[in-house]
Design an enzyme around this catalytic site. Structure first.
Site, PDB file in Angstrom:
ATOM      1  N   ARG A 286       1.641   4.768  41.336  1.00 41.62           N
ATOM      2  CA  ARG A 286       1.880   5.852  40.376  1.00 41.62           C
ATOM      3  C   ARG A 286       1.281   5.530  39.004  1.00 41.62           C
ATOM      4  O   ARG A 286       0.906   6.442  38.254  1.00 41.62           O
ATOM      5  CB  ARG A 286       3.387   6.141  40.288  1.00 41.62           C
ATOM      6  CG  ARG A 286       4.214   4.980  39.852  1.00 41.62           C
ATOM      7  CD  ARG A 286       5.701   5.179  40.128  1.00 41.62           C
ATOM      8  NE  ARG A 286       6.050   4.949  41.522  1.00 41.62           N
ATOM      9  CZ  ARG A 286       7.287   5.086  42.022  1.00 41.62           C
ATOM     10  NH1 ARG A 286       8.282   5.471  41.242  1.00 41.62           N
ATOM     11  NH2 ARG A 286       7.519   4.854  43.295  1.00 41.62           N
TER      12      ARG A 286
ATOM     13  N   LYS B 288       6.028  -8.458  47.462  1.00 36.32           N
ATOM     14  CA  LYS B 288       6.569  -7.927  48.721  1.00 36.32           C
ATOM     15  C   LYS B 288       6.995  -9.084  49.619  1.00 36.32           C
ATOM     16  O   LYS B 288       6.354 -10.135  49.601  1.00 36.32           O
ATOM     17  CB  LYS B 288       5.490  -7.119  49.453  1.00 36.32           C
ATOM     18  CG  LYS B 288       5.221  -5.743  48.868  1.00 36.32           C
ATOM     19  CD  LYS B 288       4.218  -4.977  49.706  1.00 36.32           C
ATOM     20  CE  LYS B 288       3.844  -3.658  49.079  1.00 36.32           C
ATOM     21  NZ  LYS B 288       4.950  -2.685  49.013  1.00 36.32           N
TER      22      LYS B 288
END
Ligand code: BES
Ligand code: ZN
Ligand code: ZN
Length: 468
Positions: free
Chosen positions: A318, A244
């Site tokens: 996920r 990030k």
């Protein structure tokens, strides 16, 4: 702060201020209109006026609806914490007791764990005065349990990532289990290998902290229904090798908010002594970088057996949920299956920061959930699945890809990725809650202050309370 429900007859306290809610309509015939006019008070929502000589705090509200009372109570309590009164009293009735408790407890919340010199408000007691204590006692206790569980969730979301990592998260869950008589089972690296949770293990591989799958259970005698809750517990999400940017990494301790919500919900359910069996499954993992990190281009085999092409290591939630959802469905046959996750930035783009995204196949279940969230005072909105978006997860080399091949609909494609791991018999029992925006805030709104909001705890407690 101590909150008590008392009869207005027996009530008298020294150094107390009374809080009164006033609408524009009721302002016109207020006993102290003269003074209120002098101060320029117009009864606008979230404005206040102190009448010190009368020991009165007047709070403006748009209408008497619960959302306005709740917000005004939060404004009042924040202001009272800096005043010099020892106690404050609110007149409560059946219609407003929950809103006032939410406003006071959640609006008055502070996280002081890391402050060496926290502010010490003079305000010690809140009195909720009413005509009939016996009539309001149950509503009072119920609202306090749910608000306290919300604060518990906020507390753990707010803990720094070095302190709350997967193993310490498991310890915290064990402590909650002991205090609330829950069953608790924790799977570490060895057990997760045996369970073939390779997707989840890949995400945690570059962390110096062991990955954990935590299972808590509340089992009353003869439960009416069984509920399975699953929470994303990324105690830190650096993005992994798809790192990030620096500014986006700040606040990523909150990526465990789904797991924290699930703990708060099972705490509330067990204290409310609800007649339902509740299982909470948490995937506690840290997504880091390093020589042994999982990488874009890796192909992982999930617990279910499906292969997953990794194209972005920042779409890690996920992968964790794929294995935890599969494990949960094998371990308990439930009537409802709910997962909570700070899953996508796209959910915030779609709905704004304040609203939880709700995804699933059953319109009926989404409708019931929407009713519960309205009642509980949380914002939720449904994001609809469709077969075209599903195609965006197609992989050329594996069964499914962990990111979409198009830049639109990212919250829904993430939901559809999870759907791939929901068994056919559970499709209509399942809802996915994307709390990426609603779980954390850096500026106060409604009853939320800086940090974790406890998103999910209030609406799920309300939903579970009403299960027949
Ligand atoms: N934890 C983030 C999602 C998130 C972002 C939560 C901001 C709260 C605030 C998640 O793991 C993530 O990074 N998702 C990516 C997915 C993308 C790579 C497909 C995202 O949203 O950018
Ligand atoms: Zn991520
Ligand atoms: Zn994440």
């Amino acid at each position: 702060m101590d909150i008590k429900l008392i009869s207005n007859e027996s009530y008298s306290a020294k150094n107390n201020i009374e809080v009164e809610f006033v609408t524009i309509e009721s302002l016109g015939h207020h006993k102290y209109l003269k003074y209120l006019n002098k101060s320029g008070f117009k009864a606008k929502q979230d404005t206040t006026c102190y009448l010190y000589e009368k020991d009165l705090l007047i709070c403006g509200i748009e209408t008497k609806d619960s959302e306005y009372i709740r917000s005004a109570a939060a404004v009042a309590i924040k202001s009272l914490k800096t005043a010099n009164y020892k106690s404050a009293s609110f007149t409560v009735e059946k219609e407003n007791i929950k809103s006032i408790i939410d406003g006071v407890v959640l609006g008055g919340y502070e996280f002081n764990k890391y402050k060496t010199q926290p502010s010490k408000p003079k305000l010690k007691n809140i009195y909720l005065t009413c005509t009939n204590v016996a009539q309001l006692k149950d509503a009072f206790e119920e609202a306090i349990i749910i608000a306290d569980a919300t604060c518990f969730t906020r507390d753990i979301v707010n803990i720094a990532p070095d302190e709350l990592n997967p193993p310490s998260f498991a310890k915290l869950a064990k402590k909650l289990a002991k205090e609330n008589s829950l069953e608790c089972n924790v799977l570490g690296h060895k057990e997760l290998k045996q369970e073939k949770c390779e997707a989840m293990l890949a995400v945690g591989r570059a962390s110096c902290h062991d990955t954990k799958l935590i299972h808590l259970a509340y089992k009353p005698k003869n439960p009416k229904k069984t509920i399975a809750l699953v929470g994303k517990g990324l105690t830190y999400d650096s993005g992994g090798l798809s790192l990030k940017p620096a500014t986006a990494m700040v606040t990523m301790k909150m990526d465990k908010a789904g797991a924290c919500a699930v703990l708060g919900i099972i705490k509330a359910v067990s204290e409310l002594k609800l007649d339902i069996e509740v299982h909470a499954f948490v995937g506690a993992v840290e997504n880091m970088i390093g020589g042994n990190a999982y990488k874009p281009d890796d192909v992982l085999t999930s617990r279910k057996g499906d292969t997953i092409e990794v194209r972005n290591t920042d779409a890690e939630g996920r992968l964790v949920l794929a294995d935890v959802l599969d494990y949960a469905q094998d371990k308990v046959k439930s009537d409802y299956l709910f997962d909570f996750a700070t899953l996508t930035g796209a959910c915030m783009v779609a709905l704004g920061q304040y609203t939880t995204g709700v995804m699933g196949h059953s319109s009926r279940l989404k409708h019931d959930l929407s009713k519960a969230s309205n009642k509980a005072g949380e914002l939720t909105a449904s994001l609809p699945f469709n077969k075209h978006l599903k195609k965006q997860l197609k992989s050329e080399i594996a069964d499914i890809c962990n990111i979409s091949n198009k830049p639109y609909g990212g919250a829904i494609t993430a939901g559809l990725f999870l759907d791939n791991f929901i068994k056919e018999e559970n499709k209509d029992k399942w809802l996915h809650f994307d709390i990426a925006g609603s779980a954390y805030t850096e500026s106060p709104w409604d009853v939320n202050v800086y940090g974790g909001t406890g998103a999910g705890v209030r609406f799920m407690s309300e939903f579970l309370k009403n299960i027949k």
